[in-house]
Design a protein around this motif. Structure first.
Motif, PDB file in Angstrom:
ATOM      1  N   ASP A 388       0.845  -1.188   0.000  1.00 44.44           N
ATOM      2  CA  ASP A 388       0.000   0.000   0.000  1.00 44.44           C
ATOM      3  C   ASP A 388       0.880   1.238   0.000  1.00 44.44           C
ATOM      4  O   ASP A 388       1.918   1.278   0.687  1.00 44.44           O
ATOM      5  N   SER A 389       0.468   2.272  -0.762  1.00 43.17           N
ATOM      6  CA  SER A 389       1.250   3.495  -0.884  1.00 43.17           C
ATOM      7  C   SER A 389       0.354   4.694  -0.672  1.00 43.17           C
ATOM      8  O   SER A 389      -0.825   4.696  -1.072  1.00 43.17           O
ATOM      9  N   LEU A 390       0.917   5.725  -0.068  1.00 40.60           N
ATOM     10  CA  LEU A 390       0.209   6.979   0.169  1.00 40.60           C
ATOM     11  C   LEU A 390       1.148   8.119  -0.193  1.00 40.60           C
ATOM     12  O   LEU A 390       2.286   8.187   0.289  1.00 40.60           O
ATOM     13  N   ASP A 391       0.684   9.021  -1.078  1.00 44.56           N
ATOM     14  CA  ASP A 391       1.497  10.145  -1.546  1.00 44.56           C
ATOM     15  C   ASP A 391       0.698  11.437  -1.395  1.00 44.56           C
ATOM     16  O   ASP A 391      -0.492  11.485  -1.765  1.00 44.56           O
ATOM     17  N   GLY A 392       1.345  12.471  -0.912  1.00 42.89           N
ATOM     18  CA  GLY A 392       0.708  13.771  -0.774  1.00 42.89           C
ATOM     19  C   GLY A 392       1.598  14.882  -1.280  1.00 42.89           C
ATOM     20  O   GLY A 392       2.832  14.815  -1.170  1.00 42.89           O
ATOM     21  N   THR A 393       0.988  15.913  -1.864  1.00 39.94           N
ATOM     22  CA  THR A 393       1.716  17.057  -2.413  1.00 39.94           C
ATOM     23  C   THR A 393       0.999  18.343  -2.022  1.00 39.94           C
ATOM     24  O   THR A 393      -0.232  18.418  -2.074  1.00 39.94           O
ATOM     25  N   PHE A 425       6.002  20.867  -1.581  1.00 38.17           N
ATOM     26  CA  PHE A 425       6.414  19.888  -0.585  1.00 38.17           C
ATOM     27  C   PHE A 425       5.633  18.598  -0.828  1.00 38.17           C
ATOM     28  O   PHE A 425       4.433  18.630  -1.120  1.00 38.17           O
ATOM     29  N   SER A 426       6.318  17.463  -0.729  1.00 38.08           N
ATOM     30  CA  SER A 426       5.677  16.182  -0.975  1.00 38.08           C
ATOM     31  C   SER A 426       6.191  15.153   0.021  1.00 38.08           C
ATOM     32  O   SER A 426       7.284  15.294   0.575  1.00 38.08           O
ATOM     33  N   ALA A 427       5.380  14.132   0.238  1.00 35.70           N
ATOM     34  CA  ALA A 427       5.743  13.043   1.142  1.00 35.70           C
ATOM     35  C   ALA A 427       5.068  11.770   0.660  1.00 35.70           C
ATOM     36  O   ALA A 427       3.963  11.804   0.093  1.00 35.70           O
ATOM     37  N   SER A 428       5.742  10.637   0.834  1.00 34.95           N
ATOM     38  CA  SER A 428       5.184   9.340   0.449  1.00 34.95           C
ATOM     39  C   SER A 428       5.536   8.310   1.512  1.00 34.95           C
ATOM     40  O   SER A 428       6.585   8.408   2.165  1.00 34.95           O
ATOM     41  N   LEU A 429       4.649   7.332   1.668  1.00 29.63           N
ATOM     42  CA  LEU A 429       4.831   6.275   2.660  1.00 29.63           C
ATOM     43  C   LEU A 429       4.343   4.964   2.072  1.00 29.63           C
ATOM     44  O   LEU A 429       3.222   4.895   1.552  1.00 29.63           O
ATOM     45  N   ASP A 430       5.193   3.927   2.120  1.00 29.08           N
ATOM     46  CA  ASP A 430       4.858   2.600   1.608  1.00 29.08           C
ATOM     47  C   ASP A 430       4.909   1.596   2.754  1.00 29.08           C
ATOM     48  O   ASP A 430       5.837   1.613   3.571  1.00 29.08           O
ATOM     49  N   ALA A 474      15.498  15.902  -0.992  1.00 27.66           N
ATOM     50  CA  ALA A 474      14.644  14.787  -0.600  1.00 27.66           C
ATOM     51  C   ALA A 474      15.416  13.887   0.354  1.00 27.66           C
ATOM     52  O   ALA A 474      16.649  13.773   0.277  1.00 27.66           O
ATOM     53  N   TYR A 475      14.673  13.249   1.256  1.00 22.90           N
ATOM     54  CA  TYR A 475      15.272  12.313   2.209  1.00 22.90           C
ATOM     55  C   TYR A 475      14.504  10.999   2.116  1.00 22.90           C
ATOM     56  O   TYR A 475      13.274  10.967   2.266  1.00 22.90           O
ATOM     57  N   VAL A 476      15.217   9.902   1.819  1.00 26.19           N
ATOM     58  CA  VAL A 476      14.613   8.588   1.595  1.00 26.19           C
ATOM     59  C   VAL A 476      15.011   7.662   2.745  1.00 26.19           C
ATOM     60  O   VAL A 476      16.191   7.570   3.098  1.00 26.19           O
ATOM     61  N   MET A 477      14.014   6.981   3.286  1.00 21.73           N
ATOM     62  CA  MET A 477      14.241   6.047   4.404  1.00 21.73           C
ATOM     63  C   MET A 477      13.735   4.662   4.026  1.00 21.73           C
ATOM     64  O   MET A 477      12.654   4.524   3.448  1.00 21.73           O
ATOM     65  N   LYS A 478      14.549   3.629   4.352  1.00 25.27           N
ATOM     66  CA  LYS A 478      14.190   2.244   4.146  1.00 25.27           C
ATOM     67  C   LYS A 478      14.587   1.434   5.375  1.00 25.27           C
ATOM     68  O   LYS A 478      15.532   1.810   6.085  1.00 25.27           O
TER      69      LYS A 478
END
Length: 532
Positions: A388-393, A425-430, A474-478
């Motif tokens: 599931d993915s959620l993206d906001g801008t 500004f944007s953010a995403s969460l998987d 951008a900052y990417v976290m895994k």
């Protein structure tokens, strides 16, 4: 057979142009005292520090009298070690791809004869892999045509293309109705002279309704295919004959539009199958702003044995999508869309993408929200590992000129350096979720998620006068990995035209840090244009 096709192509092009010129048509009269010819030349390209150099040279020669244009183009892509953008004779080139392209055009009718690597759209393009394309809404239905490719490529080969279009024929004197017709036909052949035929007509009824109907056929011998894995879904196949038939229809009117495409393929040792799509659009474009709405519906599906225009099998599947748009005053727009996809026709949907978007009305204020969007997606092909993915801008506009005017008793005249600043500004969460139900619910709902990845980003754009500056962070976290900073800075300038020949162009510089500070890249791109 190959020689015969080549002779026909080069003989029928001038004959078709002559025939088109002899038909009655609604063609605009040429202005008096036309110049003998006009010309236009373009040089564009880019250089990347990591090892890629691209160049494009494009020459246009226009003959306004007979309405003809000649175009010659050269595309080049090289990979290797390039110590500098120019010259690069001393570079250690690992791979090079160079293409020479040419075209002869008849501008009043759109007729053309092309050779080189081509971009193709319309019915033939829609019969390729449908899952690599957007949902076929009726408003996205493009007419069939091909053009010389403008970007260097390492995968496509040169083809020959002939398109014969008629001027718009006025049928009113014959049928006593306001009806016009424009027939067209085309053929495209690869280096082996395997032809692909396309033809049809565009009709207009009055000034607000139109109908397009076209057909397509191609056939050739496909190369043998080997399995890439022990349990591959596609078994090894020998050389086999392949043929594809297609039909396309588009009806347009202010309030209702309908589009549909159908393709039927037959392949030896593989079988035959069908692909089809249907698009509907309803709306009231003549209503006042604020009540100008549009609803679009679309669906498409393909069988497991269907083989597309490119000779590859995209696999079975079925999609259904809907979209609602409401246009308001001052360029405001509200959009709501959703798309569902299943593994086959009649099977449960297992993938979805939904988006809500709003563009705020434009206003001359110091600071305002410009747009906001939210998207949610689910991929439940494997229910035990549902993603599931959620993206906001969220976008803002800062207007320094309005700030200066509001802080002064007297109105100030703004300069190019007080141009608006865009902030996004944007953010995403998987997240990964294990589902027990069968079939799984296609839309994402809250559950016991396992963190998969997250990303936050901000982008600033400022365009004062002939300059444009852009910065992105951008900052990417895994999970179980260190976070990664992704930074990019770019600057561009529009080169002004000079004298009677130099036209405006563009030069840009970009520095990117995909993994700051470990990795970085530098890109220089240019676009210079001259003509008369």
């Amino acid at each position: 057979m190959k020689i015969t096709i080549a002779i026909l192509i080069f003989l029928f092009f001038p004959a078709g142009v002559f025939f088109a010129e002899s038909l009655p048509a609604k063609l605009p009269a040429f202005p008096p005292k036309l110049p003998a010819f006009n010309w236009d030349i373009l040089w564009a390209g880019s250089w990347e520090k990591e090892g890629k150099l691209e160049n494009r040279a494009d020459l246009h020669l226009h003959l306004p009298g007979p309405g003809l244009s000649l175009r010659v183009e050269a595309l080049d892509r090289r990979t290797g070690e390039f110590p500098q953008p120019w010259p690069w004779e001393e570079a250690a080139i690992a791979e090079a791809h160079t293409h020479l392209l040419g075209g002869l055009y008849h501008d009043p009718t759109g007729s053309r004869l092309l050779y080189g690597v081509l971009d193709e759209w319309g019915l033939a393009a829609r019969l390729r892999n449908p899952w690599a394309r957007a949902v076929p809404f009726a408003e996205n239905h493009k007419p069939s045509m091909a053009e010389l490719k403008t970007a260097p490529t390492s995968t496509k080969e040169a083809e020959t293309y002939l398109y014969l279009g008629s001027p718009v024929l006025d049928l009113s004197p014959v049928i006593h109705r306001e009806v016009s017709l424009r027939p067209f036909a085309s053929v495209m052949a690869d280096r082996e002279w395997n032809p692909a035929f396309n033809g049809g007509f565009d009709a207009e009824f009055g000034k607000k309704m139109g109908l397009s109907l076209e057909g397509f056929y191609t056939g050739r011998e496909l190369a043998p295919r080997k399995s890439t894995a022990w349990f591959s879904k596609t078994p090894p196949l020998p050389e086999r004959d392949f043929s594809l038939f297609g039909l396309g229809l588009l009806f347009t009117s202010p309030y209702v539009s309908v589009s549909s495409d159908w393709g039927w393929s037959e392949t030896f040792a593989w079988g035959s199958d069908v692909y089809g799509n249907l698009g509907l659009r309803f709306g009231n474009p003549l209503a006042p702003l604020g009540r100008r709405w549009q609803i679009s519906l679309a669906a498409d599906g393909a069988g497991a044995r269907y083989v597309g225009r490119d000779g590859a099998s995209p696999g079975s599947g079925f999609r259904s999508a809907g979209k609602f748009e409401l246009k308001g005053k001052k360029s405001s727009l509200f959009k709501l869309s959703t798309a569902l996809r299943g593994s086959a026709i009649g099977e449960a949907f297992e993938r979805s993408t939904s988006t809500v978007y709003y563009r705020f009305p434009s206003a001359l204020v110091p600071f305002r929200v410009s747009r906001v969007s939210l998207s949610a997606a689910r991929n439940a092909q494997d229910p035990a590992k549902t993603l599931d993915s959620l993206d906001g801008t969220l976008g803002f506009t800062l207007n320094p000129q309005r700030i200066l005017q509001s802080s002064s008793k007297k109105p100030r005249k703004g300069s190019v350096w007080t141009a608006p600043v865009g902030l996004v500004f944007s953010a995403s969460l998987d997240g990964v979720l294990a589902l027990d139900e069968e079939p799984p619910y296609p839309y994402p709902i809250p559950g016991d998620y396992e963190f998969n990845s997250a990303k936050t980003a901000g982008e600033l754009t400022w365009s004062p006068g002939i300059f444009q500056f852009r910065a992105k962070a951008a900052y990417v976290m895994k999970p179980k990995k260190d976070g990664i900073w992704d930074l990019a800075f770019s600057a561009a300038v529009k080169t002004p035209g000079a004298g009677p020949y130099w036209k405006p162009g563009r030069i840009s510089l970009k520095i990117a840090f995909p993994d700051f500070p470990e990795k970085w890249d530098l890109t220089v791109s240019w676009r210079l244009n001259a003509g008369k």
